[in-house]
Enzyme design. Structure first.
Site, PDB file in Angstrom:
ATOM      1  N   ASP A   1     -56.196  -3.178  12.052  1.00 55.04           N
ATOM      2  CA  ASP A   1     -54.817  -2.951  11.625  1.00 55.04           C
ATOM      3  C   ASP A   1     -53.889  -4.053  12.138  1.00 55.04           C
ATOM      4  OD1 ASP A   1     -54.453  -0.514   9.982  1.00 55.04           O
ATOM      5  OD2 ASP A   1     -55.486   0.442  11.634  1.00 55.04           O
TER       6      ASP A   1
ATOM      7  N   GLU B   1     -51.969  -1.667  17.622  1.00 55.67           N
ATOM      8  CA  GLU B   1     -52.602  -2.240  16.428  1.00 55.67           C
ATOM      9  C   GLU B   1     -51.575  -2.755  15.424  1.00 55.67           C
ATOM     10  OE1 GLU B   1     -55.043   0.858  14.710  1.00 55.67           O
ATOM     11  OE2 GLU B   1     -53.862   2.412  15.686  1.00 55.67           O
TER      12      GLU B   1
ATOM     13  N   ARG C   1     -60.284  10.323  19.123  1.00 62.03           N
ATOM     14  CA  ARG C   1     -59.070   9.706  18.591  1.00 62.03           C
ATOM     15  C   ARG C   1     -58.342  10.715  17.721  1.00 62.03           C
ATOM     16  NH1 ARG C   1     -58.499   4.057  15.255  1.00 62.03           N
ATOM     17  NH2 ARG C   1     -59.700   5.177  13.654  1.00 62.03           N
TER      18      ARG C   1
ATOM     19  N   ASP D   1     -56.886  21.676  23.699  1.00 69.28           N
ATOM     20  CA  ASP D   1     -57.307  23.056  23.877  1.00 69.28           C
ATOM     21  C   ASP D   1     -58.771  23.270  23.490  1.00 69.28           C
ATOM     22  OD1 ASP D   1     -54.955  23.924  24.963  1.00 69.28           O
ATOM     23  OD2 ASP D   1     -54.195  24.862  23.143  1.00 69.28           O
TER      24      ASP D   1
END
Length: 253
Positions: A178, A152, A73, A87
């Protein structure tokens, strides 16, 4: 020597729901213990933890030895943050706080190379392409990356169908914590109104043909969401298990 990358989380979804847990401690030892648990996936969090780029790379390298799929995340949908995570070898990204189709489209552009997006080209110098040992990485980068966005908020719930319909969004993850706060129900993730909003989001996302997941530490709530069509669920966290386990020890002695 040409190297192959692991299948993405998108490719793992299908025949049954995938059950996973958070890794928020930043500890490679804890991550390795969790990786050998028999669960389907792990979510490495950089939004609410001090976990930095070097640590994420170390965690991914540790987890790679086990038959489990990691997702990372991101701290936000920032173009640079997403580029750096890609990357260093994160193949599966979850972007928090996506409230509209426009925001989802911007995130998709951030993880795709030109001309379809704006991701910077640095694969020859990074773990993503195993330092140019993955043949055709630049051409086939989308095949090696899956993108999930997190709904959320009440705004995100209202726009769930439009968000899920965005080309390049592989699935949606609902965050009840949330969402509850956004609904004026701070700390009440299992409140009936929050549950109804989550299930309504499931329906909107699934109607667009996209998989939907959710965070649900309460076993009964997790089963409720699985019954409602969740394709992937997080049912615990490393730090929570440690906190609860140590408290249980203290109560017994």
């Amino acid at each position: 020597m040409p190297l192959r990358l692991d299948p993405t989380f998108r490719e793992q979804l299908g025949t049954r729901p995938l059950i996973g847990m958070w890794v928020t401690s930043g500890s490679p030892v804890v991550a390795e213990i969790c990786a050998g648990s028999g669960l389907d996936w792990l979510l490495l969090d950089t939004e609410h933890t001090p976990t930095g780029l070097e640590t994420v790379q170390s965690l991914l390298q540790t987890i790679a030895a086990y038959p489990i799929t990691p997702m990372v995340r991101a701290p936000s949908g920032d173009v640079v943050a997403l580029k750096q995570l890609l990357d260093l070898g994160a193949q599966n990204l979850l972007v928090p706080m996506v409230d509209s189709a426009e925001e989802a489209e911007a995130v998709v552009r951030a993880v795709r190379y030109p001309p379809r997006g704006v991701r910077g080209v640095g694969s020859a110098l990074s773990r993503s392409a195993r330092w140019n040992r993955v043949e055709g990485y630049l051409t086939n980068a989308d095949e090696h990356t899956s993108l999930f966005v997190q709904i959320e908020s009440t705004a995100g719930v209202a726009a769930a169908a439009a968000i899920a319909a965005v080309d390049g969004v592989d699935g949606v993850f609902v965050g009840p914590s949330d969402l509850a706060a956004s609904m004026g129900l701070l700390g009440q993730q299992t409140h009936p109104d929050v549950t109804a909003a989550v299930v309504g989001t499931f329906e909107a996302v699934r109607a667009q043909g996209k998989p939907v997941g959710v965070n649900a530490f309460d076993p009964a709530q997790a089963q409720r969401y699985l019954d409602a069509g969740a394709s992937f669920v997080l049912v615990g966290a490393d730090v929570t298990l440690l906190a609860q386990g140590s408290e249980a020890l203290a109560r017994r002695h």
